[in-house]
Enzyme design. Structure first.
Site, PDB file in Angstrom:
ATOM      1  N   MET A   1     -11.234  -3.514  -0.442  1.00 51.66           N
ATOM      2  CA  MET A   1     -11.638  -4.352   0.694  1.00 51.66           C
ATOM      3  C   MET A   1     -11.620  -3.482   1.956  1.00 51.66           C
ATOM      4  O   MET A   1     -11.519  -3.998   3.073  1.00 51.66           O
ATOM      5  CB  MET A   1     -10.696  -5.550   0.839  1.00 51.66           C
ATOM      6  CG  MET A   1     -10.767  -6.470  -0.378  1.00 51.66           C
ATOM      7  SD  MET A   1     -10.370  -8.184  -0.018  1.00 51.66           S
ATOM      8  CE  MET A   1      -8.689  -8.040   0.506  1.00 51.66           C
TER       9      MET A   1
ATOM     10  N   HIS B   1      -5.586   4.116  -2.141  1.00 54.25           N
ATOM     11  CA  HIS B   1      -6.978   4.091  -2.613  1.00 54.25           C
ATOM     12  C   HIS B   1      -7.418   5.504  -3.005  1.00 54.25           C
ATOM     13  O   HIS B   1      -8.117   5.683  -4.012  1.00 54.25           O
ATOM     14  CB  HIS B   1      -7.917   3.577  -1.516  1.00 54.25           C
ATOM     15  CG  HIS B   1      -7.651   2.163  -1.094  1.00 54.25           C
ATOM     16  ND1 HIS B   1      -7.120   1.841   0.134  1.00 54.25           N
ATOM     17  CD2 HIS B   1      -7.851   0.985  -1.737  1.00 54.25           C
ATOM     18  CE1 HIS B   1      -7.003   0.530   0.230  1.00 54.25           C
ATOM     19  NE2 HIS B   1      -7.437  -0.012  -0.896  1.00 54.25           N
TER      20      HIS B   1
ATOM     21  N   LYS C   1       0.628  -1.755  -7.545  1.00 54.51           N
ATOM     22  CA  LYS C   1       1.288  -2.475  -6.446  1.00 54.51           C
ATOM     23  C   LYS C   1       0.952  -3.966  -6.537  1.00 54.51           C
ATOM     24  O   LYS C   1       1.805  -4.819  -6.367  1.00 54.51           O
ATOM     25  CB  LYS C   1       0.850  -1.919  -5.100  1.00 54.51           C
ATOM     26  CG  LYS C   1       1.715  -2.412  -3.981  1.00 54.51           C
ATOM     27  CD  LYS C   1       0.976  -2.462  -2.688  1.00 54.51           C
ATOM     28  CE  LYS C   1       1.278  -3.776  -2.049  1.00 54.51           C
ATOM     29  NZ  LYS C   1       0.124  -4.474  -1.580  1.00 54.51           N
TER      30      LYS C   1
HETATM   31  O1  PAF Z   1      -7.092  -5.409  -4.385  1.00 53.26           O
HETATM   32  C1  PAF Z   1      -8.071  -5.591  -3.630  1.00 53.26           C
HETATM   33  O2  PAF Z   1      -8.326  -4.817  -2.705  1.00 53.26           O
HETATM   34  C2  PAF Z   1      -8.972  -6.785  -3.870  1.00 53.26           C
HETATM   35  O3  PAF Z   1      -8.259  -7.874  -4.339  1.00 53.26           O
HETATM   36  C3  PAF Z   1     -10.167  -6.474  -4.797  1.00 53.26           C
HETATM   37  C4  PAF Z   1      -9.706  -6.095  -6.189  1.00 53.26           C
HETATM   38  C5  PAF Z   1     -10.997  -5.346  -4.210  1.00 53.26           C
HETATM   39  C6  PAF Z   1     -11.054  -7.719  -4.922  1.00 53.26           C
HETATM   40  O4  PAF Z   1     -11.542  -8.134  -3.691  1.00 53.26           O
END
Ligand code: PAF
Length: 311
Positions: free
Chosen positions: A30, A37, A170
């Site tokens: 998101m 990430h 997490k």
């Molecule tokens: O973990 C996240 O950032 C969100 O829940 C995801 C998996 C991208 C779905 O919107």
């Protein structure tokens, strides 16, 4: 890095790469990217020919409109980070692109909490059968959240058609639910769980950490410290926990965590659960289930933080 905002362009690009026999590793996000990430992208890049990510703040997984509005949106910085993580393709759609049939399906509508709890599980507001997985922990606190996650993740899988998709441990409940969804719907993607990335003081990396004020941020480190002590108390006998799990019942451990967190003036425990890692069923007796996971949610001021550890 190619950047697409439409489903058509994204599909065309990825289809032609697939036809060439290239494998696709996918990291859905998101945005508001951090080192957590980056570690998913790194793993995806290592294990696949093509690394794909998505940035989409999914409105239907928020059950609080204010939370959705203030969710950090940092697309320019995110693009720089994705490029330096060697991402090949970014899919960054608009809400209208993902949910063209207005009004946006909303699990987070204006219902008041008691109404939400009374709301019956219907196919319309619960399109995915998640068994009991979304009735516990985060699911109890965030009505409809995991249905919203499943809707968007399934849509993203249909568009990207990845060979492997990477999710951080997490969000342990999210990971268990996505594994379940993929298995029950026979979605041909391998879900790869990746270890939680932490700040030097142990706080799990999260886009929400940026909202903590300095006092909350400093004290939030206690969450992981408490989990480490839980691990130590419940580990097989060692010099610092001579009796391991025998020394403390699960109920006493819960009380211990509650006291440890709540005696800190900046933190308030929402829940601490010891669960079966697959079913997420709460464990009351150490013999009940293996493997186990200790999961915690804490409020630091207005910010909810979650974390977990394998026991
Ligand atoms: O973990 C996240 O950032 C969100 O829940 C995801 C998996 C991208 C779905 O919107």
């Amino acid at each position: 890095m190619e950047i697409f905002s439409t489903i058509k362009e994204t599909k065309e690009c990825l289809m032609s790469l697939k036809k060439e026999g290239k494998t696709i590793g996918f990291v859905p996000t998101m945005g508001a990217l951090h080192r957590g990430h980056a570690s998913l992208l790194e793993r995806g890049e290592k294990e696949n020919d093509i690394s794909v990510s998505s940035i989409f703040v999914n409105p239907i997984q928020f059950n609080d409109k204010k939370d959705l509005e203030k969710y950090p949106r940092t697309i320019s910085e995110d693009i720089i980070k994705l490029k330096s993580a060697h991402c090949d393709v970014l899919f960054a759609p608009s809400v209208e692109e993902m949910y063209p049939a207005a009004p946006i399906p909303s699990f987070c509508d204006s219902l008041k909490e008691p109404e939400k709890r009374r709301q019956k599980k219907t196919e319309k507001n619960n399109p995915f059968d998640l068994g009991n997985l979304d009735n516990v922990m985060e699911g109890k606190q965030r009505s409809g959240h995991f249905q919203g996650v499943c809707v968007v993740v399934k849509k993203l899988f249909d568009i990207i058609q990845p060979d492997k998709a990477y999710f951080g441990e997490k969000d342990f409940q999210q990971l268990a639910i996505i594994k379940h969804m993929v298995q029950t719907l026979s979605v041909p993607v391998e879900i790869v769980p990746c270890p939680t990335v932490r700040e030097p003081d142990g706080l799990a990396m999260s886009s929400r950490n940026t909202f903590l004020n300095p006092d909350e941020r400093k004290n939030a480190a206690l969450i992981y410290k408490a989990l480490m002590e839980v691990k130590n108390l419940t580990s097989p006998p060692n010099p610092s926990s001579p009796k391991g799990k025998e020394s403390m019942k699960v109920a006493d451990l819960k009380k211990w965590v509650e006291q440890k967190i709540n005696e800190n003036p900046f933190l308030k425990l929402e829940y601490f659960e010891v669960v079966n890692s697959e079913t997420l069923a709460s464990v009351k007796d150490w013999n009940e289930a293996i493997p186990l996971r200790a999961c915690i949610a804490v409020k630091a001021g207005a910010i909810r933080l979650i974390d977990n550890i394998a026991l």
